[in-house]
Enzyme design. Structure first.
Site, PDB file in Angstrom:
ATOM      1  N   GLN A  93      31.403  49.185 -66.625  1.00 45.96           N
ATOM      2  CA  GLN A  93      31.211  48.589 -65.292  1.00 45.96           C
ATOM      3  C   GLN A  93      30.988  47.085 -65.455  1.00 45.96           C
ATOM      4  O   GLN A  93      30.924  46.367 -64.469  1.00 45.96           O
ATOM      5  CB  GLN A  93      29.982  49.201 -64.604  1.00 45.96           C
ATOM      6  CG  GLN A  93      30.075  50.694 -64.406  1.00 45.96           C
ATOM      7  CD  GLN A  93      28.757  51.261 -63.927  1.00 45.96           C
ATOM      8  OE1 GLN A  93      28.505  51.403 -62.725  1.00 45.96           O
ATOM      9  NE2 GLN A  93      27.867  51.560 -64.879  1.00 45.96           N
ATOM     10  N   ALA A 114      25.231  47.447 -67.098  1.00 50.07           N
ATOM     11  CA  ALA A 114      24.644  46.125 -67.373  1.00 50.07           C
ATOM     12  C   ALA A 114      23.544  46.166 -68.432  1.00 50.07           C
ATOM     13  O   ALA A 114      23.259  45.163 -69.091  1.00 50.07           O
ATOM     14  CB  ALA A 114      24.100  45.536 -66.071  1.00 50.07           C
ATOM     15  N   ILE A 132      19.027  49.704 -76.296  1.00 51.13           N
ATOM     16  CA  ILE A 132      20.325  50.199 -76.783  1.00 51.13           C
ATOM     17  C   ILE A 132      20.673  49.593 -78.145  1.00 51.13           C
ATOM     18  O   ILE A 132      21.119  50.303 -79.054  1.00 51.13           O
ATOM     19  CB  ILE A 132      21.425  49.872 -75.753  1.00 51.13           C
ATOM     20  CG1 ILE A 132      21.275  50.774 -74.525  1.00 51.13           C
ATOM     21  CG2 ILE A 132      22.829  50.016 -76.334  1.00 51.13           C
ATOM     22  CD1 ILE A 132      22.087  50.343 -73.329  1.00 51.13           C
ATOM     23  N   VAL A 164      31.447  43.124 -66.484  1.00 51.51           N
ATOM     24  CA  VAL A 164      32.536  42.163 -66.216  1.00 51.51           C
ATOM     25  C   VAL A 164      32.474  40.987 -67.194  1.00 51.51           C
ATOM     26  O   VAL A 164      33.157  39.991 -67.023  1.00 51.51           O
ATOM     27  CB  VAL A 164      32.452  41.662 -64.754  1.00 51.51           C
ATOM     28  CG1 VAL A 164      32.774  42.794 -63.783  1.00 51.51           C
ATOM     29  CG2 VAL A 164      31.087  41.056 -64.425  1.00 51.51           C
ATOM     30  N   ASP A 165      31.639  41.152 -68.255  1.00 54.03           N
ATOM     31  CA  ASP A 165      31.409  40.018 -69.171  1.00 54.03           C
ATOM     32  C   ASP A 165      32.434  39.944 -70.306  1.00 54.03           C
ATOM     33  O   ASP A 165      32.484  38.955 -71.034  1.00 54.03           O
ATOM     34  CB  ASP A 165      29.970  40.088 -69.743  1.00 54.03           C
ATOM     35  CG  ASP A 165      29.627  41.465 -70.331  1.00 54.03           C
ATOM     36  OD1 ASP A 165      28.507  41.960 -70.105  1.00 54.03           O
ATOM     37  OD2 ASP A 165      30.502  42.069 -71.002  1.00 54.03           O
ATOM     38  N   ARG A 180      19.345  46.043 -61.554  1.00 54.08           N
ATOM     39  CA  ARG A 180      18.311  46.805 -60.835  1.00 54.08           C
ATOM     40  C   ARG A 180      17.030  47.022 -61.639  1.00 54.08           C
ATOM     41  O   ARG A 180      16.166  47.761 -61.212  1.00 54.08           O
ATOM     42  CB  ARG A 180      18.900  48.159 -60.380  1.00 54.08           C
ATOM     43  CG  ARG A 180      20.035  47.959 -59.359  1.00 54.08           C
ATOM     44  CD  ARG A 180      20.766  49.237 -58.969  1.00 54.08           C
ATOM     45  NE  ARG A 180      21.873  48.912 -58.061  1.00 54.08           N
ATOM     46  CZ  ARG A 180      23.070  48.496 -58.482  1.00 54.08           C
ATOM     47  NH1 ARG A 180      23.300  48.341 -59.788  1.00 54.08           N
ATOM     48  NH2 ARG A 180      24.039  48.178 -57.634  1.00 54.08           N
ATOM     49  N   CYS A 214      44.370  27.344 -55.487  1.00 51.36           N
ATOM     50  CA  CYS A 214      45.630  27.635 -56.182  1.00 51.36           C
ATOM     51  C   CYS A 214      46.679  26.641 -55.714  1.00 51.36           C
ATOM     52  O   CYS A 214      46.519  26.012 -54.648  1.00 51.36           O
ATOM     53  CB  CYS A 214      46.029  29.069 -55.791  1.00 51.36           C
ATOM     54  SG  CYS A 214      47.655  29.568 -56.319  1.00 51.36           S
ATOM     55  N   HIS A 261      35.145  47.368 -62.888  1.00 47.64           N
ATOM     56  CA  HIS A 261      34.770  46.396 -61.859  1.00 47.64           C
ATOM     57  C   HIS A 261      35.391  45.033 -62.098  1.00 47.64           C
ATOM     58  O   HIS A 261      34.884  44.022 -61.639  1.00 47.64           O
ATOM     59  CB  HIS A 261      33.232  46.279 -61.781  1.00 47.64           C
ATOM     60  CG  HIS A 261      32.598  47.550 -61.311  1.00 47.64           C
ATOM     61  ND1 HIS A 261      31.268  47.847 -61.517  1.00 47.64           N
ATOM     62  CD2 HIS A 261      33.125  48.626 -60.671  1.00 47.64           C
ATOM     63  CE1 HIS A 261      31.006  49.039 -61.004  1.00 47.64           C
ATOM     64  NE2 HIS A 261      32.101  49.531 -60.479  1.00 47.64           N
TER      65      HIS A 261
END
Ligand code: APR
Length: 236
Positions: A96, A18, A225, A98-99, A30, A141, A114
């Site tokens: 990991q 993340a 990063i 999910v975006d 976290r 659904c 994930h």
């Protein structure tokens, strides 16, 4: 040193968490002040138990997260990883997250351990829909089953094909770079260890220290990063 390792490596796998998307505006889980799990108990909301027994809150929680991935977008760091894949400097991404930001930024070989917030699927029959349905308030659904985000919830198994691909890519790596993960969730945190055991060089880039830093050949803390990847991009 990271620029040199990147240029010398034959097969580089980048493993993201993340912390790769906080500079896009998405909170991680976290980090001390801003982490999502500091405000929300994941087992109360991001879990199969919540889906079955606390559906209202489950829907509210995921409605906000699905909306967020439409409101935010990949940052320069994601774009650089996509560019490095084209240049043959990065060969695979195991994420990991999910975006879906790695794919949106042009990375092709991406394994999502994930799952993804990009789609929802029926909890009964498995039919997949675009996440716009969920955002627009369609929660059922045609078969009558409940539509849920295609992410791995706490209490669920990781997708078998994702694990298998991650295993294969990790086995091929002679350079394994972790970007923005506390490495606190298994089995995802097994891959950096596996890479090291296979003889790969392990690099961990994370704002805070992780429990796996002593295993790494190179640890870079206290650096954002996005800034770091821009700096390296000038050297490769
Ligand atoms: N640059 C570098 N590091 C950063 C940045 C940044 N801009 N922003 C955050 N970080 C670091 C934080 O210091 C933190 O240690 O990224 C790390 C993110 O760790 P987590 O919040 O634990 O996220 P992650 O490791 O991806 O969590 C794994 O847990 O809840 C589950 O399924 C969820 O995939 C998630 C998994």
């Amino acid at each position: 040193m990271l620029a040199r390792l990147l240029k010398e490596a034959k097969y580089t796998v980048v493993f993201t968490g993340a912390g790769m998307s906080t500079e896009s505006g998405l909170p991680d889980f976290r980090s001390a002040r801003t982490g999502l799990w500091n405000k929300v108990d994941p087992t109360r909301l991001a879990s199969i138990d919540a889906l079955e027994n606390n559906r209202e809150e489950f829907i509210q929680f995921y409605h906000k997260r699905l909306q967020a991935i439409h409101d935010y977008k990949p940052h320069a760091g994601h774009e650089i990883l996509g560019k490095w894949e084209k240049a043959g400097l990065v060969h695979a991404i195991i994420t990991q997250n999910v975006d879906g930001f790695h794919q949106q930024a042009g990375s092709k070989n991406v394994t999502e351990l994930h799952g993804t917030l990009r789609t929802v699927h029926c909890h009964t029959c498995g039919t997949r829909y675009l996440n716009q349905e969920f955002i627009d308030g369609t929660f059922h659904c045609e078969c009558g089953g409940f539509l849920r985000p295609s992410v791995v919830l706490f209490g669920e198994m990781l997708p078998y094909d994702a694990i298998e691909t991650a295993e294969t890519e990790t086995a091929k790596a002679d350079l394994f770079i972790v970007l923005g993960s506390s490495l606190s969730v298994s089995p995802a945190n097994y891959f950096p260890v596996e890479a090291k055991q296979n003889g790969a060089k392990l690099v961990i880039v994370n704002m805070e220290a992780t429990d796996y830093d002593d295993l790494a050949d190179l640890v870079i803390n206290e650096r954002k990063i996005g800034d770091l990847l821009k700096e390296i991009d000038e050297k490769v």
